[in-house]
Design an enzyme around this catalytic site. Sequence first.
Site, PDB file in Angstrom:
ATOM      1  N   CYS A   1       0.772  -1.236   0.000  1.00 34.38           N
ATOM      2  CA  CYS A   1       0.000   0.000   0.000  1.00 34.38           C
ATOM      3  C   CYS A   1       0.806   1.290   0.000  1.00 34.38           C
ATOM      4  CB  CYS A   1      -0.934   0.025   1.204  1.00 34.38           C
ATOM      5  SG  CYS A   1      -1.996  -1.417   1.391  1.00 34.38           S
TER       6      CYS A   1
ATOM      7  N   HIS B   1      -1.804   7.327   4.442  1.00 35.30           N
ATOM      8  CA  HIS B   1      -0.749   6.322   4.646  1.00 35.30           C
ATOM      9  C   HIS B   1       0.644   6.812   4.250  1.00 35.30           C
ATOM     10  CE1 HIS B   1      -0.011   1.656   4.661  1.00 35.30           C
ATOM     11  NE2 HIS B   1       0.413   2.259   5.767  1.00 35.30           N
TER      12      HIS B   1
END
Length: 506
Positions: free
Chosen positions: A88, A144
């Site tokens: 990710c 993130h």
Amino acid sequence: MKMTTRGSRIMALVAAAALVWACGAPEADAPAADSGAGPPNIVLILADDLGYADIGIYGSEIISTPHIDALAASGVLFTDGYVSHPVCSPSRAGLITGRYQQRHGWEFNPAGRDVNAGMSLDESTLADRLKALGYRTGMVGKWHLGHQEPHHPMSRGFDEYFGVLEGGSIFIDSSLPGVEYGSRRGEEGPTERRNKVLRGFEEEKVERYLTDVFTDEAVEFIERSAAGDEPFFLYLSHTTPHTPLQATAEYLEGYRHIEDQRTRVYAAMVASLDESVRRVVETLKAQGVYENTLIAFASDNGCAGYIGNACSNGPLFGFKRYHHEGGVRIPFIMSWPAAVDGGQEISHPVITLDYMATFTAAAGEEAETEDSVNLLPYMTGEADGAPHEYLYWRAGASVAIRDAQYKLIKLNRTDFRPENLRGDGRLQPPEGGWPTDSPHGQLTLLYDLDADVGELNNLAAEQPDVVARLEVELDSWRGTLLDEQILPGVRSTITQIDGEWVQLVF
């Protein structure tokens, strides 16, 4: 550029798309559709851990995604779309900067360490570039790339932010009526949110299904922005269908026939993603800005093997974490009705790094990087040939390269075995993270993707000349990257490939 019109399937999709959108057409007194004059609005919808074959148009026979399929029918479907990393956070760092993330030090998943660190502040983001070109910028969903204020989305070019800064979040309290949880190891479903949902810099309590909440926020941003004089850029970064596998009755209804609970819940989560696409597109239409909006849809990596057979990367080998196709090849769709003909398929390799050059070119001033290519000329037919001669990947000692036909992967051999894995399926890292050398040597893998998209037949021993050529190109690229990374790799597992045990660091 290799460009073809799909056969009977795409034609059926085009017809189905017309019916799908007609059924949800705006009221007669809605704003008239725009003419396409001026720079387009830009909407980027990113899924989280969505498999290559979890969408109808990409081959799913389990999950129905009529609105994502309709988006493909209205624009261009890329068969060989890639991300720059198979997990990710580094994948998102490449996407948002238009540069291989190894150039600026964000090579590995932070694994919670982004509380005190983040992506390099020297990098310009898509939001920075588009804001400088007069765009109103908003982000909804998963970031993130750092927690502290200098790394927050609103410090990286976004005017507005609503979402979660960390890697993931529960979607809803699993104990609520109608909610199903797809257990991985027989555990109870989560009931409390571990990661905060923020509006700007302040926490906001969210009780409803998170995918729906994110979609609501995206719709409201479009409605507010469409009323202004500026074009807008919306980055809708969903957390679905990442774990925890949770779905509500609304989305489970069409999948009650699936016996396996994880598969059923995962399918319902993808259905919630499809509903999000429907609502976004219908809002663009209702606001009269659909024709002149460039919409991109992708996933941040392939689907995760650790959820069993709940998801599918189709004919591709490997999953999230792998440098094989199942880890890095993704659904990749772009639509811009005012400028790009629908019903197209492009089969040359492209990558999410290309969003930087493509979006800024559409906005009127292409922001070139050494890695990002403007795909618009290939979508309009003005350019022919392949946008990229080579695509590259690196995660520590794990490296890969592909050209038009071949894929070369080099992975560390290991003396770790399954008994060395922790309960979460990972290896315990040494202090300071995993080294980037290869003490046990490397396994060299070569695949002919034209003949073997499933990467089952290793040709390295049979075609040493191709291996040597690709190794030269790979070494040349590696020589342009940073040796030191912001955070070392601490997550790792092992797998068997071509009869040998190898270590995957991510």
